[in-house]
Design an enzyme around this catalytic site. Structure first.
Site, PDB file in Angstrom:
ATOM      1  N   ARG A 106       0.869  -1.183   0.000  1.00 11.80           N
ATOM      2  CA  ARG A 106       0.000   0.000   0.000  1.00 11.80           C
ATOM      3  C   ARG A 106       0.902   1.228   0.000  1.00 11.80           C
ATOM      4  NH1 ARG A 106      -5.302   1.544   1.850  1.00 11.80           N
ATOM      5  NH2 ARG A 106      -5.324   3.681   2.664  1.00 11.80           N
ATOM      6  N   HIS A 133      -7.290   0.820  -6.522  1.00 12.01           N
ATOM      7  CA  HIS A 133      -7.606   0.302  -5.176  1.00 12.01           C
ATOM      8  C   HIS A 133      -8.542  -0.906  -5.350  1.00 12.01           C
ATOM      9  CE1 HIS A 133      -7.863   0.081  -0.995  1.00 12.01           C
ATOM     10  NE2 HIS A 133      -8.541   1.177  -0.692  1.00 12.01           N
ATOM     11  N   GLN A 136     -10.749  -2.600  -2.433  1.00  8.59           N
ATOM     12  CA  GLN A 136     -11.905  -1.822  -2.001  1.00  8.59           C
ATOM     13  C   GLN A 136     -13.107  -2.089  -2.888  1.00  8.59           C
ATOM     14  OE1 GLN A 136     -12.364   0.506   0.703  1.00  8.59           O
ATOM     15  NE2 GLN A 136     -14.471   0.182   0.018  1.00  8.59           N
ATOM     16  N   ASP A 229     -15.919   9.939  -2.090  1.00  9.59           N
ATOM     17  CA  ASP A 229     -14.666   9.734  -1.371  1.00  9.59           C
ATOM     18  C   ASP A 229     -14.155  11.111  -0.950  1.00  9.59           C
ATOM     19  OD1 ASP A 229     -12.368   8.591  -0.332  1.00  9.59           O
ATOM     20  OD2 ASP A 229     -11.396   8.284  -2.271  1.00  9.59           O
ATOM     21  N   CYS A 270     -15.690   4.802   0.897  1.00  5.16           N
ATOM     22  CA  CYS A 270     -14.613   3.881   1.258  1.00  5.16           C
ATOM     23  C   CYS A 270     -13.971   4.215   2.605  1.00  5.16           C
ATOM     24  CB  CYS A 270     -13.558   3.832   0.161  1.00  5.16           C
ATOM     25  SG  CYS A 270     -12.877   5.432  -0.292  1.00  5.16           S
ATOM     26  N   ARG A 315     -14.474  -5.370   3.628  1.00  2.01           N
ATOM     27  CA  ARG A 315     -13.065  -5.329   3.251  1.00  2.01           C
ATOM     28  C   ARG A 315     -12.364  -6.595   3.745  1.00  2.01           C
ATOM     29  NH1 ARG A 315     -10.189  -0.922   2.489  1.00  2.01           N
ATOM     30  NH2 ARG A 315      -8.819  -2.392   1.410  1.00  2.01           N
TER      31      ARG A 315
END
Length: 329
Positions: A106, A133, A136, A229, A270, A315
């Site tokens: 990440r 991502h 997600q 987001d 998210c 997740r």
């Protein structure tokens, strides 16, 4: 379906059937988790978790998922690894690949996780880069499927800055799985035209569509899912806050926006979200710009239309599915 040995870097690399398989596997692991059924089928394996950008949900999901599967984890934070500093990415990949059965990354550019995957010799998983991502999006799609029982034909609207990892990855996921994807924002925040063209090809095969619009009412009419987001991503300078607030406030998700959508419309995010003054950054923004909420109002975030915490739990289940499938559980 055999995904053993595969990397998980972007959903562009996976067919719709493979993505649906991962969602089914995640749903099965979720049932087992809730029922208390042990599924530690990867005992003896170990994974490295490289976090050049810190995280709550991604780190916890990989650590708990690995533990449930019987694996050990080693967490490497920005100060705990020499990757790209004293040691090249290529050399780091070969060192970690000789010790671990899988590697999560990440951090920053997609080229970093791609290079790790090229030299590691073990599955590498993208926990977030500037461009993509993918873990997600699996959680998002599992949440949507739990809500509606299907994915195909649903109308999905993303509001805000659609140029980076979330806008890119949601557009890929929706177009591969037959959803109608709309990016609703000022035109300068539209996704990259080359990626839009690629996703239009996916959508043509799946029965989905891609729409880019600046018109909120046009975008959300009949929508089943509205998603947003944060307006400023990790690593961006503080100077961009004023510009983003000025240009993206018309695309804030409010209850008026939700009420323009379909009656069954749900809200997703998210996380983390700036919906109140409960964070240090939120209070700093309030002091400087006089606003109490940013990309979504607290009324929407806390409403019965919100599924953000179900999404956050998912997740863990979807990341577990990715690790299990690529390690051959």
């Amino acid at each position: 379906m055999n995904l053993k040995g595969r990397n998980f870097l972007t959903l562009k690399d996976f067919s719709p059937e493979e993505i649906r398989y991962l969602l089914e596997l995640a749903a099965d692991y979720k049932r087992k988790k809730h029922d208390g059924v042990m599924h530690d089928t990867l005992r003896g394996k170990n994974v490295a978790l490289i976090f050049e950008k810190t995280s709550t949900r991604t780190r916890c999901s990989f650590e708990i998922g690995a533990h449930d599967l019987g694996m050990g984890t080693t967490y490497l934070d920005p100060s705990g690894s020499q990757i790209g500093k004293k040691e090249s990415i290529k050399d780091t990949a070969r060192v970690l690949g000789s010790m671990f059965d899988g590697i999560e990354y990440r951090g920053f550019g997609q080229e970093i996780v791609e290079e790790l995957a090229r030299y590691a010799g073990v599955p590498v998983w993208n926990g977030l880069t500037n461009e993509y991502h993918p873990t997600q999006i699996l959680a998002d799609m599992l949440t949507i499927r739990e809500e509606f029982g299907t994915l195909e034909g649903l109308r999905f609207v993303y509001m805000g800055d659609a140029r980076y990892n979330m806008g890119n990855s949601l557009m890929i996921g929706c177009s591969k799985l037959g959803l109608h994807f709309t990016a609703c924002t000022e035109s300068k925040y539209f996704p990259n035209p080359e990626l839009v063209k690629i996703c239009e090809g996916y959508a043509k095969e799946s029965g989905g569509t891609i729409t880019l619009t600046e018109n909120v009412e046009e975008a959300v009419k009949g929508a089943n899912i509205i998603y947003t987001d944060v307006w400023v991503s990790m690593g961006e300078p503080d100077e961009v806050w004023e510009e983003r607030i000025r240009e993206l406030t018309p695309y804030r998700v409010t209850m008026d926006v939700m009420n323009m959508a379909d009656d069954n419309c749900i809200f997703l995010h998210c996380l983390p979200a700036f919906h109140d003054l409960g964070t240090g950054i939120g209070r700093k923004i309030h002091e400087k710009y006089g606003i109490n909420e940013m990309e979504v109002t607290d009324e929407v975030f806390e409403s019965d239309k919100s599924r953000v915490f179900e999404e956050a739990e998912n997740r863990m289940h979807t990341i577990k599915a990715v690790m299990a499938a690529t390690l051959g559980a």
